[in-house]
Write a protein that holds these residues in place. Structure first.
Motif, PDB file in Angstrom:
ATOM      1  N   TYR A 127       0.850  -1.181   0.000  1.00  0.00           N
ATOM      2  CA  TYR A 127       0.000   0.000   0.000  1.00  0.00           C
ATOM      3  C   TYR A 127       0.887   1.233   0.000  1.00  0.00           C
ATOM      4  O   TYR A 127       1.869   1.317   0.742  1.00  0.00           O
ATOM      5  N   LEU A 179       0.560   5.772  -0.467  1.00  0.00           N
ATOM      6  CA  LEU A 179      -0.340   6.917  -0.516  1.00  0.00           C
ATOM      7  C   LEU A 179       0.245   8.005  -1.407  1.00  0.00           C
ATOM      8  O   LEU A 179       1.457   8.205  -1.431  1.00  0.00           O
ATOM      9  N   ILE A 181      -5.017   6.006  -2.655  1.00  0.00           N
ATOM     10  CA  ILE A 181      -4.438   4.862  -1.946  1.00  0.00           C
ATOM     11  C   ILE A 181      -4.230   3.739  -2.962  1.00  0.00           C
ATOM     12  O   ILE A 181      -5.196   3.182  -3.502  1.00  0.00           O
ATOM     13  N   THR A 230      -3.385   0.055  -3.907  1.00  0.00           N
ATOM     14  CA  THR A 230      -3.496  -1.260  -3.298  1.00  0.00           C
ATOM     15  C   THR A 230      -3.063  -2.324  -4.307  1.00  0.00           C
ATOM     16  O   THR A 230      -2.874  -2.018  -5.496  1.00  0.00           O
ATOM     17  N   SER A 243      -9.519   8.715  -1.545  1.00  0.00           N
ATOM     18  CA  SER A 243     -10.057   9.168  -0.270  1.00  0.00           C
ATOM     19  C   SER A 243     -10.260  10.676  -0.315  1.00  0.00           C
ATOM     20  O   SER A 243      -9.386  11.407  -0.772  1.00  0.00           O
ATOM     21  N   ASP A 251     -11.392   7.045   5.387  1.00  0.00           N
ATOM     22  CA  ASP A 251     -10.602   5.803   5.390  1.00  0.00           C
ATOM     23  C   ASP A 251      -9.157   6.022   5.856  1.00  0.00           C
ATOM     24  O   ASP A 251      -8.374   5.072   5.863  1.00  0.00           O
ATOM     25  N   LEU A 252      -8.795   7.245   6.241  1.00  0.00           N
ATOM     26  CA  LEU A 252      -7.434   7.524   6.679  1.00  0.00           C
ATOM     27  C   LEU A 252      -7.379   7.682   8.190  1.00  0.00           C
ATOM     28  O   LEU A 252      -8.374   8.019   8.838  1.00  0.00           O
ATOM     29  N   THR A 253      -6.207   7.437   8.734  1.00  0.00           N
ATOM     30  CA  THR A 253      -5.959   7.656  10.160  1.00  0.00           C
ATOM     31  C   THR A 253      -5.045   8.863  10.312  1.00  0.00           C
ATOM     32  O   THR A 253      -4.021   8.961   9.626  1.00  0.00           O
ATOM     33  N   SER A 257      -2.325   8.121   7.409  1.00  0.00           N
ATOM     34  CA  SER A 257      -1.925   6.747   7.148  1.00  0.00           C
ATOM     35  C   SER A 257      -3.127   5.889   6.764  1.00  0.00           C
ATOM     36  O   SER A 257      -4.281   6.193   7.095  1.00  0.00           O
ATOM     37  N   TYR A 258      -2.795   4.820   6.047  1.00  0.00           N
ATOM     38  CA  TYR A 258      -3.764   3.802   5.676  1.00  0.00           C
ATOM     39  C   TYR A 258      -3.066   2.464   5.822  1.00  0.00           C
ATOM     40  O   TYR A 258      -2.092   2.187   5.118  1.00  0.00           O
ATOM     41  N   LYS A 259      -3.503   1.669   6.785  1.00  0.00           N
ATOM     42  CA  LYS A 259      -2.805   0.438   7.157  1.00  0.00           C
ATOM     43  C   LYS A 259      -1.354   0.780   7.504  1.00  0.00           C
ATOM     44  O   LYS A 259      -1.102   1.604   8.371  1.00  0.00           O
TER      45      LYS A 259
END
Length: 409
Positions: free
Chosen positions: A223, A225, A251, A253, A260, A265-267, A284-286
């Protein structure tokens, strides 16, 4: 027999105490004028050393490396790197330390691909005082890393006034070493790395120390970004929270990509921003993450200020006399009609004795006169009986005036 044995034993002892430079089994040979005491200079006999390596003939690669002069000299003190070059000068800090020179062979002229090493004889600098204190990198747990994940470790040294650097080795892709001993960054490639880190005093002494580390970087999730558009708000005041409105992130994958918007879906951190200046906001994403920069300024002060005297410039002023109502302009008052301008409609003629002009100009009376100009009128256009009435009126006025004057007398 005993005498012969004693002679042989004495020779053995003498050989063991001989100057290491005379050791015939060492490929690296020191010159005859080398001094192994403080203030002395230890030199390598480069020509003899090169010939020794060629004579040993381990393999064709090493032979060709020595023949072409693709060699580099490195000095070690107490088995740690000290300096490079064919010679060194010993100092007070070297008392009681053991030294030797090692030759590295390279299969290419750029000295990148190493193909062999040869050691010189070891020797110890006489210690006539306190032993030298050499800075040492303290043992540290060097963590393994993962592709795409942030990595950081701080190395410590017994002497804080040193500079950290890499010694003939590389860090994993994506990582860097600062002069203060910080290994940081984000690994971009999986694999295993053997790393040698060197410390040298900031004061400029010609000695150093090294330590070896092993770092393994594991493969990360596939993954990544990419920030397509920054948020609408990138300027903040202390105490505000990050706002992701307007943020657009793609993102990537293993199956394609996801877009997004507004932080979906992001942190990311939703804590209040408390530090003035530019700050990194991590999203972040995962296991994948990225940063963007925001600017934070101090909040305006809210302390009440003392009241000040009213600004006289804003006080009401006396009415401007220039705007007061003025007396009626007599010049605009209605005046008695000017009989000189009245139309000749049968009213009295001007009393100034002047006659109407005879220049033949037209009358100003707007209504045309349709009467016969010669019907009972004189040459001035007035009927005879009108002239008679005027004469009678004038005579009566004269008598009246005469009576008034006599009464006053």
């Amino acid at each position: 027999m005993k005498k012969a044995f004693s002679i042989i034993l004495s020779l053995v002892l003498l050989c063991s105490l001989a100057v290491p430079a005379m050791a015939a089994t060492e490929a690296v040979v020191y010159t005859s004028d080398t001094s192994f005491v403080v203030g002395g200079t230890v030199k390598v006999n480069e020509q003899k050393t090169q010939q020794n390596i060629m004579d040993l003939g381990k393999n064709a690669v090493e032979y060709n490396a020595a023949l072409e002069g693709n060699m580099q000299y490195y000095w070690f003190r107490n088995d740690t790197y000290y300096a490079d070059g064919p010679s060194i000068t010993l100092t007070e800090n070297d008392k009681g330390c053991q030294f030797y020179c090692k030759v590295y062979l390279f299969s290419d002229a750029d000295r990148i691909q190493q193909c062999g090493t040869y050691d010189g004889a070891r020797f110890t600098v006489p210690n006539t005082g306190d032993p030298a204190v050499i800075p040492e990198i303290r043992d540290a747990a060097i963590p393994d890393g993962k592709v795409g994940q942030s990595y950081y470790v701080k190395l410590e040294c017994s002497d804080p006034d040193v500079v950290f650097s890499l010694f003939r080795s590389d860090l994993p892709d994506g990582l860097t070493l600062t002069q203060h001993g910080e290994i940081e960054g984000t690994p971009t490639k999986a694999g295993f790395w053997h790393v040698v880190i060197k410390v040298t005093p900031e004061a400029g002494e010609d000695y150093a120390n090294t330590k070896e580390f092993e770092i393994t970087i594991e493969a990360g999730d596939e993954y990544t970004l990419e920030i397509m558009e920054l948020p609408d708000k990138v300027d903040y005041t202390v105490g505000e929270k990050p706002d992701m409105t307007g943020l657009k992130v793609r993102i990537y994958t293993p199956d394609g990509f996801i877009d997004s918007k507004d932080g979906k879906d992001l942190t990311y951190s939703q804590k209040e921003l408390v530090t003035v200046g530019e700050q990194k906001i991590k999203i972040s994403y995962k296991d994948a993450f990225e940063f963007f920069i925001v600017t934070v300024v101090a909040a305006p002060t809210t302390e009440p200020t003392e009241p000040t005297d009213p600004d006289t410039s804003t006080e009401p002023t006396e009415p401007d006399t220039s705007t007061k109502p003025t007396e009626p302009d007599t010049s605009t008052e209605p005046t008695e009609p000017d009989v000189s301008t009245n139309p000749t409609d049968g009213t009295e003629a001007p009393t100034d004795g002047s006659e109407n002009p005879t220049d033949g100009t037209e009358s100003t009376d707007p209504t045309p006169d349709t009467t016969d100009k010669n019907d009972g009128r004189n040459d001035k256009g007035m009927p005879w009986w009108g002239i008679l009435l005027i004469a009678v009126a004038a005579a009566g006025a004269g008598v009246g005036i005469t009576v008034v004057v006599l009464k006053k007398k």
